[in-house]
Enzyme design. Structure first.
Site, PDB file in Angstrom:
ATOM      1  N   VAL A 107      -0.602   5.557  13.971  1.00 32.69           N
ATOM      2  CA  VAL A 107      -1.252   4.524  13.035  1.00 32.69           C
ATOM      3  C   VAL A 107      -0.550   3.029  13.246  1.00 32.69           C
ATOM      4  O   VAL A 107      -1.256   2.262  13.164  1.00 32.69           O
ATOM      5  CB  VAL A 107      -0.926   5.093  11.658  1.00 32.69           C
ATOM      6  CG1 VAL A 107      -1.178   3.835  10.439  1.00 32.69           C
ATOM      7  CG2 VAL A 107      -1.740   6.321  11.276  1.00 32.69           C
ATOM      8  N   GLY A 108       0.668   3.240  13.810  1.00 29.91           N
ATOM      9  CA  GLY A 108       1.386   1.985  14.202  1.00 29.91           C
ATOM     10  C   GLY A 108       0.465   1.206  15.119  1.00 29.91           C
ATOM     11  O   GLY A 108       0.499   0.144  15.200  1.00 29.91           O
TER      12      GLY A 108
ATOM     13  N   GLY B  97       5.686   4.200   9.457  1.00 37.63           N
ATOM     14  CA  GLY B  97       4.827   5.174   9.409  1.00 37.63           C
ATOM     15  C   GLY B  97       4.662   6.046  10.880  1.00 37.63           C
ATOM     16  O   GLY B  97       5.580   5.789  11.787  1.00 37.63           O
TER      17      GLY B  97
ATOM     18  N   CYS C 262      13.066   9.273  10.162  1.00 34.73           N
ATOM     19  CA  CYS C 262      12.711   8.921  11.581  1.00 34.73           C
ATOM     20  C   CYS C 262      14.014   8.856  12.370  1.00 34.73           C
ATOM     21  O   CYS C 262      13.906   8.875  13.501  1.00 34.73           O
ATOM     22  CB  CYS C 262      12.110   7.405  11.569  1.00 34.73           C
ATOM     23  SG  CYS C 262      11.101   6.978  10.143  1.00 34.73           S
TER      24      CYS C 262
ATOM     25  N   LYS D  47       0.872  -1.229   0.012  1.00 37.06           N
ATOM     26  CA  LYS D  47      -0.025  -0.204  -0.055  1.00 37.06           C
ATOM     27  C   LYS D  47       0.944   1.373  -0.076  1.00 37.06           C
ATOM     28  O   LYS D  47       1.686   1.382   0.932  1.00 37.06           O
ATOM     29  CB  LYS D  47      -0.847   0.000   1.350  1.00 37.06           C
ATOM     30  CG  LYS D  47      -1.954   0.882   1.351  1.00 37.06           C
ATOM     31  CD  LYS D  47      -2.070   2.134   0.893  1.00 37.06           C
ATOM     32  CE  LYS D  47      -2.417   2.964   1.980  1.00 37.06           C
ATOM     33  NZ  LYS D  47      -1.904   4.507   1.843  1.00 37.06           N
TER      34      LYS D  47
ATOM     35  N   GLU E  30       8.634  14.180  17.690  1.00 43.76           N
ATOM     36  CA  GLU E  30       9.303  14.090  16.275  1.00 43.76           C
ATOM     37  C   GLU E  30       8.652  15.250  15.409  1.00 43.76           C
ATOM     38  O   GLU E  30       7.494  15.352  15.179  1.00 43.76           O
ATOM     39  CB  GLU E  30       8.931  12.845  15.841  1.00 43.76           C
ATOM     40  CG  GLU E  30       9.430  12.657  14.594  1.00 43.76           C
ATOM     41  CD  GLU E  30       9.366  11.247  13.965  1.00 43.76           C
ATOM     42  OE1 GLU E  30       8.148  10.600  14.043  1.00 43.76           O
ATOM     43  OE2 GLU E  30      10.495  10.542  13.514  1.00 43.76           O
TER      44      GLU E  30
ATOM     45  N   GLU F 181       8.081   0.050  12.083  1.00 45.23           N
ATOM     46  CA  GLU F 181       8.986   1.144  12.137  1.00 45.23           C
ATOM     47  C   GLU F 181       8.195   2.591  12.296  1.00 45.23           C
ATOM     48  O   GLU F 181       7.786   2.883  11.500  1.00 45.23           O
ATOM     49  CB  GLU F 181       9.819   1.020  11.118  1.00 45.23           C
ATOM     50  CG  GLU F 181      11.404   1.482  11.508  1.00 45.23           C
ATOM     51  CD  GLU F 181      11.539   2.803  10.972  1.00 45.23           C
ATOM     52  OE1 GLU F 181      11.369   3.831  11.994  1.00 45.23           O
ATOM     53  OE2 GLU F 181      11.750   3.121   9.974  1.00 45.23           O
TER      54      GLU F 181
HETATM   55  P1  ADP Z   1       3.019   9.868   7.559  1.00 48.99           P
HETATM   56  O1  ADP Z   1       2.820  10.751   8.705  1.00 48.99           O
HETATM   57  O2  ADP Z   1       4.613   9.481   7.641  1.00 48.99           O
HETATM   58  O3  ADP Z   1       2.269   9.789   6.557  1.00 48.99           O
HETATM   59  P2  ADP Z   1       1.045   8.092   8.504  1.00 48.99           P
HETATM   60  O4  ADP Z   1       1.282   6.813   9.819  1.00 48.99           O
HETATM   61  O5  ADP Z   1      -0.049   8.832   8.590  1.00 48.99           O
HETATM   62  O6  ADP Z   1       2.562   8.709   8.125  1.00 48.99           O
HETATM   63  O7  ADP Z   1       0.850   6.885   7.099  1.00 48.99           O
HETATM   64  C1  ADP Z   1       1.863   5.776   6.658  1.00 48.99           C
HETATM   65  C2  ADP Z   1       1.091   5.122   5.923  1.00 48.99           C
HETATM   66  O8  ADP Z   1       0.011   4.403   6.893  1.00 48.99           O
HETATM   67  C3  ADP Z   1       0.545   5.411   4.808  1.00 48.99           C
HETATM   68  O9  ADP Z   1       0.676   4.683   3.538  1.00 48.99           O
HETATM   69  C4  ADP Z   1      -1.302   5.737   5.060  1.00 48.99           C
HETATM   70  O10 ADP Z   1      -1.841   5.690   4.106  1.00 48.99           O
HETATM   71  C5  ADP Z   1      -1.164   4.429   5.989  1.00 48.99           C
HETATM   72  N1  ADP Z   1      -2.317   4.437   7.008  1.00 48.99           N
HETATM   73  C6  ADP Z   1      -2.603   5.549   7.578  1.00 48.99           C
HETATM   74  N2  ADP Z   1      -3.782   5.213   8.341  1.00 48.99           N
HETATM   75  C7  ADP Z   1      -4.007   3.659   8.233  1.00 48.99           C
HETATM   76  C8  ADP Z   1      -4.951   2.769   8.969  1.00 48.99           C
HETATM   77  N3  ADP Z   1      -5.598   3.073   9.744  1.00 48.99           N
HETATM   78  N4  ADP Z   1      -4.534   1.533   8.486  1.00 48.99           N
HETATM   79  C9  ADP Z   1      -3.594   1.203   7.846  1.00 48.99           C
HETATM   80  N5  ADP Z   1      -2.653   2.047   7.174  1.00 48.99           N
HETATM   81  C10 ADP Z   1      -3.023   3.408   7.357  1.00 48.99           C
END
Ligand code: ADP
Length: 500
Positions: free
Chosen positions: A248-249, A244, A301, A192, A403, A266
């Site tokens: 979200v992690g 990410g 990161c 994705k 961060e 990560e």
């Molecule tokens: P950043 O702030 O670096 O963009 P995010 O954590 O927001 O980091 O996003 C990193 C990835 O996780 C992106 O591909 C985003 O679309 C995806 N993402 C965001 N929310 C979700 C979720 N609830 N489930 C799975 N993937 C997600």
């Protein structure tokens, strides 16, 4: 000209300046539109102009991609491991042949400078592919000294369909860190992409996929909740690997727990760099520039964003660092002379500006601005963040704790070794750390006591193939970049006992 969904993304026709890119999903070896027919715009952050569009994926596209990966699974697992590796390595060398076109697209959609960031990123991604490509024969089991009348062994098996969810900051390297060990271990993958930067990832994945059976490597684009979440939740996804943000992690970890599947995460960092009084000043300054990833606008990161400098060399260090950062050229990411490009998006810029205001409002903090916005009528100045040293920041300031993901380095003086170690470790993150000294005893002591997954002395390297990479605490779970990452995170061990 607009490239049709099924046209070759790799060599789009027409003059370069007028091209836009239409990135479909890559499913079962084909570039396809979203089932809904919807797309979303991909914007060049340096100009504000559309680079192109990508298919807007939702649960239906995810279903299609996972079904393709599930269908390809058995046959791929049956390919001898070394042959799987050889195919990946061939794909990686083809990426090198395509470096210019992939790097250019990456620069267009991320605003990162082509010379300092995008071209090296393609090469590093290919290097990771070639590293894992040679590791197929390491998927070994053991013989177990259980009972002499029985032959007891372990074998490694693939997990199944792996979901790899990517961020925008170094999408090609991070994609390769995930898909290379997954594929060599015999899994099939659905990637994705990040919504801000889906196109170069697609282009690179397509080059790799051309060397692989259809369905082994699939790519979907879309937003987190509508596309990432259904991918994590899909019943046939057996493993999620994610880079990410921390929130979200945590969401992904909770979803994966519902299915009891393994995850690698990560997440963020707030990495300390400790400069001792005897450190080589010039090396430490160069190390701070490399560590802060100033040429990536600090969007890393592992950014060495808390720099603790011994008080005896503090002012000299600040002065040299500011002078060195001022020498970096901020400009058009496509210009070969440019060192520093733009921030990825308005949201990210808002976050950076919030921290800049915070610094300005904090008493006794010095904000040392190191650069000027480029004066170029072809560029939109909105997302050019100026590199900044924020000196004398109090330890409890959010500037020191959160961060920022921008070109803002906090620099503070110290005078007591125990205190500085304590301050360095006083973080919820534990991704990276570095120590700068010629005193071997102190260096060894600090490396043992620093609470971070990647500790370096007198250097601030980025992720390297063969060096296990992964954080402690809220920086994540699991390791990447190493043999161990492939064995522990992309295969499962089965014990088999034979009786005669
Ligand atoms: P950043 O702030 O670096 O963009 P995010 O954590 O927001 O980091 O996003 C990193 C990835 O996780 C992106 O591909 C985003 O679309 C995806 N993402 C965001 N929310 C979700 C979720 N609830 N489930 C799975 N993937 C997600």
């Amino acid at each position: 000209m607009m490239i049709a969904d099924n046209a070759d993304l790799i060599q789009p026709a027409g003059p370069e300046e007028t091209q836009t890119f239409a990135g479909g999903h890559l499913i079962e070896g084909q570039i396809v539109s979203a089932i809904s027919g919807r797309t979303f715009a991909v914007i060049n952050p340096a100009t504000g102009v559309e680079v192109g569009s990508a298919a807007l994926g939702d649960v239906h596209d995810v279903e299609r991609a996972v079904a393709a990966a599930a269908k390809a699974r058995q046959a791929w697992a049956a390919v001898p491991a070394r042959e799987r590796g050889a195919k990946l390595a061939r794909g990686a060398s083809r990426m090198i042949e395509k470096v210019e076109v992939i790097a250019r697209l990456l620069a267009l959609e991320t605003g990162k400078a082509i010379r300092t960031e995008c071209r090296p990123e393609v090469m590093t991604a290919a290097d990771i592919g070639s590293f894992y490509g040679g590791l197929g024969s390491e998927l070994k089991g053991e013989t177990l000294p259980f009972r002499p009348d029985l032959l007891s062994i372990t074998v490694r098996e693939p997990l199944g369909v792996v979901a790899a969810i990517l961020p925008w900051n170094v999408p090609l390297v991070l994609m390769m860190l995930k898909i290379a060990p997954a594929l060599v271990a015999g899994n099939t993958v659905v990637v994705k992409t990040a919504e801000e930067a889906p196109l170069a990832t697609l282009m690179a994945a397509r080059v790799l996929a051309e060397e692989l059976p259809a369905g082994v490597l699939n790519v979907v684009h879309g937003f987190g909740p509508d596309c990432g979440q259904p991918l994590v939740e899909h019943p046939l996804v057996a493993k999620v690997t994610f880079t990410g943000s921390q929130p979200v992690g945590e969401t992904i970890y909770a979803s994966a727990a519902q299915k009891l599947i393994p995850v690698s995460l990560e997440l963020g960092g707030k990495s300390p760099m400790i400069v001792m009084s005897d450190a080589d000043l010039a090396k430490a300054v160069a190390g701070a520039i490399a560590g802060m990833r100033f040429t990536r606008q600090g969007q890393s990161c592992t950014a060495a964003s808390r720099i603790y400098v011994h008080e005896t060399i503090y002012e000299a260090f600040l002065e040299s660092l500011a002078a060195a950062v001022r020498k970096l050229k901020i400009g058009n990411p496509l210009d070969e002379a440019t060192d520093i490009g733009t921030i990825i998006s308005r949201d990210q810029m808002d976050r950076i500006e919030h921290f800049v205001r915070l610094g300005q409002e904090t008493p006794n903090v010095r904000m040392i601005v190191c650069g000027t916005v480029p004066d170029d009528k072809n560029l939109d100045p909105a997302l050019f963040a100026l590199p900044m040293l924020v000196a004398d920041v109090p330890e409890d300031s959010p500037l020191m704790r959160e961060e920022i993901f921008g070109p803002i380095a906090c620099v503070v003086p110290w005078n007591d070794y125990e205190d500085v170690l304590k301050a360095a470790n006083d973080s919820e993150f534990g991704l990276a750390a570095s120590v700068w000294t010629n005193d071997l005893t102190k260096a060894l002591d600090a490396t043992r006591r620093l609470n971070a997954g990647y500790v370096q002395v007198n250097q601030n390297l980025t992720i390297q193939p063969n060096l296990s990479y992964g954080g402690f605490g809220k920086s994540g779970l699991g390791k990447e970049a190493s043999l161990e990452a492939m064995l522990e995170h992309f295969s499962r061990k089965k014990t088999i006992v034979f009786a005669g």
